[in-house]
Design a protein around this motif. Structure first.
Motif, PDB file in Angstrom:
ATOM      1  N   THR A 260       0.812  -1.221   0.000  1.00 42.99           N
ATOM      2  CA  THR A 260       0.000   0.000   0.000  1.00 42.99           C
ATOM      3  C   THR A 260       0.846   1.272   0.000  1.00 42.99           C
ATOM      4  OG1 THR A 260      -0.094  -0.126   2.422  1.00 42.99           O
ATOM      5  CG2 THR A 260      -1.892  -1.159   1.193  1.00 42.99           C
ATOM      6  N   GLU A 261       2.174   1.156   0.070  1.00 46.40           N
ATOM      7  CA  GLU A 261       3.039   2.332   0.159  1.00 46.40           C
ATOM      8  C   GLU A 261       3.211   2.997  -1.204  1.00 46.40           C
ATOM      9  OE1 GLU A 261       4.317   4.030   2.560  1.00 46.40           O
ATOM     10  OE2 GLU A 261       3.633   2.727   4.179  1.00 46.40           O
ATOM     11  N   ASP A 262       3.507   4.300  -1.155  1.00 43.61           N
ATOM     12  CA  ASP A 262       3.801   5.082  -2.350  1.00 43.61           C
ATOM     13  C   ASP A 262       5.273   4.828  -2.715  1.00 43.61           C
ATOM     14  OD1 ASP A 262       4.279   6.887  -4.336  1.00 43.61           O
ATOM     15  OD2 ASP A 262       3.645   8.665  -3.192  1.00 43.61           O
ATOM     16  N   LEU A 263       5.521   4.121  -3.820  1.00 46.79           N
ATOM     17  CA  LEU A 263       6.887   3.763  -4.197  1.00 46.79           C
ATOM     18  C   LEU A 263       7.725   4.987  -4.555  1.00 46.79           C
ATOM     19  CD1 LEU A 263       6.446   0.469  -6.260  1.00 46.79           C
ATOM     20  CD2 LEU A 263       6.957   0.759  -3.840  1.00 46.79           C
ATOM     21  N   GLY A 264       7.079   6.028  -5.050  1.00 52.01           N
ATOM     22  CA  GLY A 264       7.811   7.252  -5.353  1.00 52.01           C
ATOM     23  C   GLY A 264       8.393   7.878  -4.098  1.00 52.01           C
ATOM     24  N   ARG A 265       7.601   7.899  -3.023  1.00 50.48           N
ATOM     25  CA  ARG A 265       8.095   8.450  -1.751  1.00 50.48           C
ATOM     26  C   ARG A 265       9.204   7.579  -1.176  1.00 50.48           C
ATOM     27  NH1 ARG A 265       6.614   8.747   3.936  1.00 50.48           N
ATOM     28  NH2 ARG A 265       5.280   6.915   3.703  1.00 50.48           N
ATOM     29  N   VAL A 266       9.047   6.250  -1.296  1.00 54.21           N
ATOM     30  CA  VAL A 266      10.075   5.328  -0.814  1.00 54.21           C
ATOM     31  C   VAL A 266      11.371   5.537  -1.594  1.00 54.21           C
ATOM     32  CG1 VAL A 266      10.705   2.896  -0.619  1.00 54.21           C
ATOM     33  CG2 VAL A 266       8.387   3.625  -0.021  1.00 54.21           C
ATOM     34  N   ARG A 267      11.242   5.748  -2.906  1.00 57.58           N
ATOM     35  CA  ARG A 267      12.427   5.974  -3.735  1.00 57.58           C
ATOM     36  C   ARG A 267      13.162   7.247  -3.303  1.00 57.58           C
ATOM     37  NH1 ARG A 267      10.287   5.209  -8.054  1.00 57.58           N
ATOM     38  NH2 ARG A 267      11.282   3.302  -8.796  1.00 57.58           N
ATOM     39  N   ASP A 268      12.411   8.302  -3.032  1.00 50.55           N
ATOM     40  CA  ASP A 268      13.032   9.562  -2.617  1.00 50.55           C
ATOM     41  C   ASP A 268      13.776   9.402  -1.297  1.00 50.55           C
ATOM     42  OD1 ASP A 268      12.041  10.781  -4.870  1.00 50.55           O
ATOM     43  OD2 ASP A 268      10.262  11.583  -3.864  1.00 50.55           O
ATOM     44  N   ILE A 269      13.202   8.661  -0.370  1.00 47.42           N
ATOM     45  CA  ILE A 269      13.854   8.460   0.928  1.00 47.42           C
ATOM     46  C   ILE A 269      15.150   7.673   0.768  1.00 47.42           C
ATOM     47  CG2 ILE A 269      13.637   7.302   3.164  1.00 47.42           C
ATOM     48  CD1 ILE A 269      10.648   7.953   3.093  1.00 47.42           C
ATOM     49  N   ALA A 270      15.083   6.602  -0.015  1.00 49.28           N
ATOM     50  CA  ALA A 270      16.261   5.732  -0.174  1.00 49.28           C
ATOM     51  C   ALA A 270      17.378   6.438  -0.931  1.00 49.28           C
ATOM     52  CB  ALA A 270      15.859   4.444  -0.883  1.00 49.28           C
ATOM     53  N   LEU A 271      17.034   7.129  -2.032  1.00 52.82           N
ATOM     54  CA  LEU A 271      18.061   7.811  -2.813  1.00 52.82           C
ATOM     55  C   LEU A 271      18.640   9.015  -2.066  1.00 52.82           C
ATOM     56  CD1 LEU A 271      16.546   7.694  -6.424  1.00 52.82           C
ATOM     57  CD2 LEU A 271      18.294   6.221  -5.411  1.00 52.82           C
ATOM     58  N   GLY A 272      17.803   9.672  -1.260  1.00 53.22           N
ATOM     59  CA  GLY A 272      18.294  10.788  -0.456  1.00 53.22           C
ATOM     60  C   GLY A 272      19.306  10.350   0.584  1.00 53.22           C
ATOM     61  N   LEU A 273      19.246   9.076   0.959  1.00 50.31           N
ATOM     62  CA  LEU A 273      20.167   8.544   1.952  1.00 50.31           C
ATOM     63  C   LEU A 273      21.603   8.519   1.434  1.00 50.31           C
ATOM     64  CD1 LEU A 273      20.277   7.095   4.783  1.00 50.31           C
ATOM     65  CD2 LEU A 273      20.101   4.957   3.517  1.00 50.31           C
ATOM     66  N   VAL A 274      21.779   8.286   0.129  1.00 51.90           N
ATOM     67  CA  VAL A 274      23.128   8.144  -0.437  1.00 51.90           C
ATOM     68  C   VAL A 274      23.514   9.313  -1.340  1.00 51.90           C
ATOM     69  CG1 VAL A 274      23.062   5.629  -0.302  1.00 51.90           C
ATOM     70  CG2 VAL A 274      22.186   6.768  -2.354  1.00 51.90           C
ATOM     71  N   ALA A 275      22.630  10.298  -1.458  1.00 53.70           N
ATOM     72  CA  ALA A 275      22.913  11.433  -2.326  1.00 53.70           C
ATOM     73  C   ALA A 275      24.079  12.250  -1.767  1.00 53.70           C
ATOM     74  CB  ALA A 275      21.668  12.313  -2.461  1.00 53.70           C
ATOM     75  N   GLU A 276      24.953  12.683  -2.674  1.00 53.15           N
ATOM     76  CA  GLU A 276      26.105  13.532  -2.329  1.00 53.15           C
ATOM     77  C   GLU A 276      27.032  12.903  -1.290  1.00 53.15           C
ATOM     78  OE1 GLU A 276      24.698  17.354  -1.244  1.00 53.15           O
ATOM     79  OE2 GLU A 276      23.738  17.755  -3.172  1.00 53.15           O
ATOM     80  N   ASP A 277      27.068  11.613  -1.231  1.00 51.65           N
ATOM     81  CA  ASP A 277      27.998  10.899  -0.343  1.00 51.65           C
ATOM     82  C   ASP A 277      29.285  10.636  -1.138  1.00 51.65           C
ATOM     83  OD1 ASP A 277      29.397   9.016   1.256  1.00 51.65           O
ATOM     84  OD2 ASP A 277      27.529   8.380   2.184  1.00 51.65           O
ATOM     85  N   ALA A 278      30.404  11.141  -0.635  1.00 48.62           N
ATOM     86  CA  ALA A 278      31.675  11.060  -1.367  1.00 48.62           C
ATOM     87  C   ALA A 278      32.184   9.635  -1.524  1.00 48.62           C
ATOM     88  CB  ALA A 278      32.734  11.911  -0.663  1.00 48.62           C
ATOM     89  N   ARG A 279      31.613   8.693  -0.799  1.00 50.90           N
ATOM     90  CA  ARG A 279      32.070   7.301  -0.897  1.00 50.90           C
ATOM     91  C   ARG A 279      31.557   6.615  -2.148  1.00 50.90           C
ATOM     92  NH1 ARG A 279      29.974   4.962   4.662  1.00 50.90           N
ATOM     93  NH2 ARG A 279      28.164   6.149   3.907  1.00 50.90           N
ATOM     94  N   PHE A 280      30.549   7.210  -2.800  1.00 52.18           N
ATOM     95  CA  PHE A 280      29.920   6.569  -3.948  1.00 52.18           C
ATOM     96  C   PHE A 280      30.291   7.285  -5.239  1.00 52.18           C
ATOM     97  CE2 PHE A 280      26.862   6.016  -0.341  1.00 52.18           C
ATOM     98  CZ  PHE A 280      27.270   4.728  -0.043  1.00 52.18           C
ATOM     99  N   SER A 281      30.260   6.527  -6.343  1.00 54.82           N
ATOM    100  CA  SER A 281      30.709   7.034  -7.637  1.00 54.82           C
ATOM    101  C   SER A 281      29.803   8.162  -8.134  1.00 54.82           C
ATOM    102  CB  SER A 281      30.727   5.897  -8.665  1.00 54.82           C
ATOM    103  OG  SER A 281      31.002   6.403  -9.948  1.00 54.82           O
ATOM    104  N   PRO A 282      30.381   9.299  -8.523  1.00 52.86           N
ATOM    105  CA  PRO A 282      29.563  10.377  -9.091  1.00 52.86           C
ATOM    106  C   PRO A 282      29.168  10.105 -10.543  1.00 52.86           C
ATOM    107  CG  PRO A 282      31.866  11.016  -9.067  1.00 52.86           C
ATOM    108  CD  PRO A 282      31.796   9.667  -8.393  1.00 52.86           C
ATOM    109  N   ASP A 283      29.820   9.130 -11.177  1.00 56.08           N
ATOM    110  CA  ASP A 283      29.546   8.828 -12.581  1.00 56.08           C
ATOM    111  C   ASP A 283      28.456   7.777 -12.761  1.00 56.08           C
ATOM    112  OD1 ASP A 283      31.632  10.575 -13.280  1.00 56.08           O
ATOM    113  OD2 ASP A 283      33.106   8.965 -13.028  1.00 56.08           O
TER     114      ASP A 283
END
Length: 279
Positions: A193-216
């Motif tokens: 019953t969850e909104d997958l768009g909202r779940v996606r935003d939460i999960a991607l926001g968790l790793v956004a702009e983290d220097a440990r992950f590839s910018p490419d």
């Protein structure tokens, strides 16, 4: 009887034995030891110079170790042969005898020879090098050393495993560090019953702009399964330092759980609904 005893006493008299040692054995023994020590010193000098030369090249630690091993055994073989020759041993006949005996020993020690040959293939094919994080069968860890008989892997819990080379060449080997970057896949579930768009935003926001992950390579969210009571989702993110993949995966999973809980996202347990029916 007295004649035999006198003859034996003459042969094994301290004077006769001492003269033999002084005239023959001791000088030969000193010459043999001196030859061996001289070649051993030569090996040390060559090895030191070889290390300095290899450090100035682009060869990795595995190739350098292989070259040094070949040089070491080559010089030591010459040292042993030279020392035996100084003692008066017929080296040619000895090598011929060892060749015949080697065939017999080879059949008895075929597993050892198989590991040695497999070690040469590993040095040549280079599926991994010293320092790589590898997975060999059920074993995972860092390659500490590659010898002619076995490959030594240090596991994440500090154990040292000596895996026979013949076992390695017959199995699939996964290297976590042969290529730059490693994708982490973090699985989780949310209610249907969850909104997958909202779940996606939460999960991607968790790793956004983290220097440990590839910018490419941008992180992604994919739906891996639609179940009766939940939706299986996977967060995929590319890690720059692949050696930290275990700790990073644990951290992301824990932070993702906290973020979803703070966002009041329903993460249901597997449940069964039981209803009574009127008779």
């Amino acid at each position: 009887m007295d004649t035999i005893w006198n003859r034996l006493a003459e042969l094994f008299s301290p004077t006769r034995i001492g003269g033999y040692l002084a005239d023959s054995l001791v000088p030969d023994l000193i010459a043999a030891v001196a030859a061996f020590l001289a070649l051993w010193l030569l090996y040390k000098l060559v090895d030191r110079a070889l290390q300095a030369s290899l450090r100035r090249t682009d060869l990795d630690k595995t190739a350098s170790l292989f070259i040094r091993t070949v040089v070491r055994y080559g010089i030591l073989t010459i040292a042993v042969v030279t020392s035996l020759a100084q003692l008066g041993v017929d080296v040619t006949s000895l090598l011929t005898s060892l060749g015949v005996a080697g065939l017999t020993i080879g059949f008895a020690a075929k597993d050892v020879l198989s590991n040695v040959i497999s070690g040469l293939f590993i040095f040549w094919d280079r599926p991994f090098v010293v320092g790589d994080l590898v997975e060999i069968g059920d074993h995972y860890g860092t390659v500490q050393e590659i010898t002619m008989r076995s490959t030594r892997v240090v596991t994440v819990d500090g154990r040292m495993l000596a895996i026979p080379n013949s076992e390695i060449v017959s199995k699939t080997v996964a290297s976590y560090t042969n290529f730059p970057g490693l994708r982490l896949d973090v699985d989780f579930t949310v209610a249907v019953t969850e909104d997958l768009g909202r779940v996606r935003d939460i999960a991607l926001g968790l790793v956004a702009e983290d220097a440990r992950f590839s910018p490419d390579k941008a992180p992604t969210i994919v739906v891996t399964a639609l179940n009766d009571y939940n939706c299986a989702i996977q967060l995929r993110v590319w890690l720059l330092d692949e050696r930290k993949h275990i700790a990073t995966r644990f951290e992301i999973r824990e932070r993702l759980f906290e973020q979803l809980r703070e966002g009041n996202v329903d993460m249901p347990y597997e449940t069964l609904e039981v209803r009574t029916r009127a008779a």
